[in-house]
Structure formats: structure tokens, C-alpha cells
Design a protein around this motif. Structure first.
Motif, PDB file in Angstrom:
ATOM      1  N   SER A 111       1.206  -1.004   0.027  1.00  0.00           N
ATOM      2  CA  SER A 111       0.212   0.132  -0.002  1.00  0.00           C
ATOM      3  C   SER A 111       0.358   1.375  -0.120  1.00  0.00           C
ATOM      4  N   MET A 112       2.004   0.956   0.731  1.00  0.00           N
ATOM      5  CA  MET A 112       2.745   2.057   0.502  1.00  0.00           C
ATOM      6  C   MET A 112       3.745   2.357  -0.906  1.00  0.00           C
ATOM      7  N   TYR A 115       0.856   3.916  -2.918  1.00  0.00           N
ATOM      8  CA  TYR A 115       0.558   5.068  -2.684  1.00  0.00           C
ATOM      9  C   TYR A 115       1.802   5.942  -3.339  1.00  0.00           C
ATOM     10  N   GLU A 190      -7.147  14.731  -1.803  1.00  0.00           N
ATOM     11  CA  GLU A 190      -5.549  14.863  -1.272  1.00  0.00           C
ATOM     12  C   GLU A 190      -5.241  16.471  -1.181  1.00  0.00           C
ATOM     13  N   TYR A 204      -1.739   9.071   3.747  1.00  0.00           N
ATOM     14  CA  TYR A 204      -1.680   7.914   3.602  1.00  0.00           C
ATOM     15  C   TYR A 204      -2.499   7.417   4.875  1.00  0.00           C
ATOM     16  N   ILE A 208      -5.362   7.171   2.479  1.00  0.00           N
ATOM     17  CA  ILE A 208      -5.503   6.389   1.314  1.00  0.00           C
ATOM     18  C   ILE A 208      -5.754   5.372   2.174  1.00  0.00           C
TER      19      ILE A 208
END
Length: 297
Positions: A111-112, A115, A190, A204, A208
Motif C-alpha cells: 500500500s505504501m 501510494y 488530497e 496515507y 488513502i
């Protein structure tokens, strides 16, 4: 009879037959399609049904000609014998904790990275992402020997670290799946967070991650199933039976000259239960996560 303005009579509509809707019309092609799908589902489920039924048969019934589908008598002792013949309790613990640790780490790292590739613009991001996806075309068997040499050099052979670390830190499919989902999140959300003073880490964690829960759930289920069924890596890296996972322990039922097929089928049926339960209760999340991945905001 009612009169309209201008003294023009309005004739009441005669009751007529209601035209059938498109969905209520008889379609032979739809019936044929369902028949084909039903037959195909039985063909696909046939091996699993045979495995489950064979786990309750005797050795003679498994190889009977013509084949015997319904076991008679039912050998319930095969299940208890398979659990007592090998340390299945330890193998189940190993498989569960390896799967959960790897899934948690993959959800975090993928996921990091997703992103970063989707929302953070940096030089060479597109080239790096294409190179990252290119690793999906490399079979795992090609990198197995170099990976074994690395694990042997740092002393991780015959240790769960040789399975945990490589799988936890890298999954190109997960990055691709989550990146496509994150790209569908409106950019205005964002930008509004940035105007309020939020940094990328806050965006994040607070924006997110809550929005990508369906994709995270789908990827987590895929990852759990893949790690649970992983056989080649434990076979190469592990030699101590106390470290075996369930798929690797099942392979020990197969002897050099004789294979105890009833116990092997019973053990295989038991090993499938966790994956089957997860799929039955999480199939909605799988479909939702895959369906929404390609939706752009």
C-alpha cells in the motif's frame, strides 16, 4: 368520460396485455448458458469432491474399478489417524503465523509503494513502476537458487525467516492492484488535505488507507491463499520437520514405495478448510475489490 380544455373528450385507455419486460422473456440461449455453467462447475468441483470423499474411504475403495463415489463403510478414523500420524498441530501453527505475518507486511509495504507510484510524482517513477511490474514475468523458480544462496550466506536456511522476509517485502501484483485503486481516488481530496497542512504520511494513513479497504481486503485474501498453499519455498529452505508448513507436511505421506492415500486425502481435505472458509465468507470483498480497481474517479 372526462372533458379536456377545448371540449375535446378524453377516451379512457382500454386495458390491454402488459408487454413482457426484457428480463421476463423466455430465452433459450440463457438456459443453455446456465446449463453449460452448471456442468462446468461440477467439472471444476469434481477433484475436490473426490478428494473429500476419498478421505473417508479405505485403501481398497480408492482404487476400486469401477470407481466408488460414496464410501461404504465411512472410515472416520482416517481423519484422526492423519492428525496423529504427523505433527499437524505444529504445522498448522506454522502455516497460520507465517501467513498472517506475511499478509500484514505485504498490505503495509504494497500500500505504501502503491501510494507513492499513484500520487507522488518523482523523476523516473513511471520507468521504475514498469520495471517493477516486469518482475511479475519472471518465474519464481528462476530466482530460487540465487535466493537460496543469499539465505545460506546470512544463515537463514532452515529458518522461517527465509520464507517470511522475501515474501513480506515484495509483491508486484499487490502494488499493481492497489495502485490502480488509489489512482481512482479524486485528487481534490488530497489537495484539500494539503491545504489544511497535512503531510504525505498523514494523507496515507487518514485518507488513502480508509478508502482502499475493499482492495486491501481482496489483496489480503489472495495473499493469504498464496502463502498458505506455498510449497516450493518451504521444500527448498526447510529441513526440520518442526518447521514444516501444512503443504510440506502433507508431502511426507507419500513414501518411496507405498503411499497411504486415505490418510493423505484426509490431511489434504483438512488443510483446505481454512482457505475454503475464508473464500466463502470473503468472496464479496474479493469481487468488490477487483471490480472497483479499474474505476477511475
Amino acid at each position: 368520460m372526462k372533458m379536456e380544455e377545448g371540449n375535446t373528450p378524453i377516451r379512457p385507455e382500454k386495458p390491454g396485455k402488459v408487454k413482457p419486460t426484457r428480463t421476463s422473456q423466455f430465452r433459450p440461449s440463457r438456459i443453455a448458458l446456465h446449463i453449460v455453467l452448471i456442468i462446468g462447475s461440477f467439472i471444476m468441483a469434481g477433484p475436490f469432491i473426490w478428494m473429500a470423499l476419498s478421505s473417508l474411504k479405505s485403501f481398497e475403495q480408492i482404487f476400486a474399478v469401477p470407481p466408488v463415489w460414496i464410501p461404504d463403510p465411512i472410515m472416520w478414523s482416517n481423519i484422526t489417524d492423519s492428525l496423529s500420524a504427523m505433527p499437524f498441530g505444529r504445522a498448522y501453527f506454522n502455516s497460520f503465523y507465517i501467513s498472517f505475518v506475511v499478509v500484514f507486511c505485504q498490505l503495509l509495504t504494497c500500500s505504501m509503494a502503491a501510494y507513492a507510484f499513484a500520487k507522488i510524482k518523482f523523476p523516473g517513477s513511471r520507468v521504475l513502476f514498469i520495471a517493477f511490474l516486469a518482475t511479475m514475468m519472471v518465474p519464481m523458480q528462476v530466482t530460487l537458487i540465487p535466493l537460496y544462496l543469499i539465505m545460506d550466506t546470512i544463515g537463514w536456511v532452515n529458518s522461517h525467516l527465509s520464507i517470511l522476509v522475501p515474501n513480506a517485502l515484495f509483491n508486484a501484483f499487490g502494488v499493481f492492484l492497489l495502485r490502480q485503486f488509489i489512482m481512482g481516488i479524486p485528487k481534490e481530496m488530497e489537495e484539500a488535505a494539503v491545504m489544511d497542512g497535512a503531510n504525505p504520511l498523514y494523507i496515507y494513513l487518514k485518507i488513502i488507507l480508509p478508502l482502499v479497504r475493499p482492495a486491501l481486503a481482496a489483496f489480503g485474501i489472495f495473499s493469504f491463499i498464496g502463502i498458505w498453499n506455498n510449497f516450493i519455498q518451504p521444500l527448498v529452505f526447510l529441513s526440520d520437520q518442526n518447521l514444516y508448513t501444512v503443504p510440506l507436511l502433507l508431502a511426507t505421506f507419500k513414501g518411496l514405495y507405498v503411499t497411504n492415500w486415505p490418510l493423505m486425502m484426509a490431511g489434504a481435505t483438512i488443510s483446505v478448510i481454512p482457505v475454503l472458509v475464508i473464500y466463502v465468507f470473503a468472496q464479496r470483498q474479493i469481487i468488490e475489490g477487483i471490480a472497483l480497481t479499474g474505476v477511475k474517479g
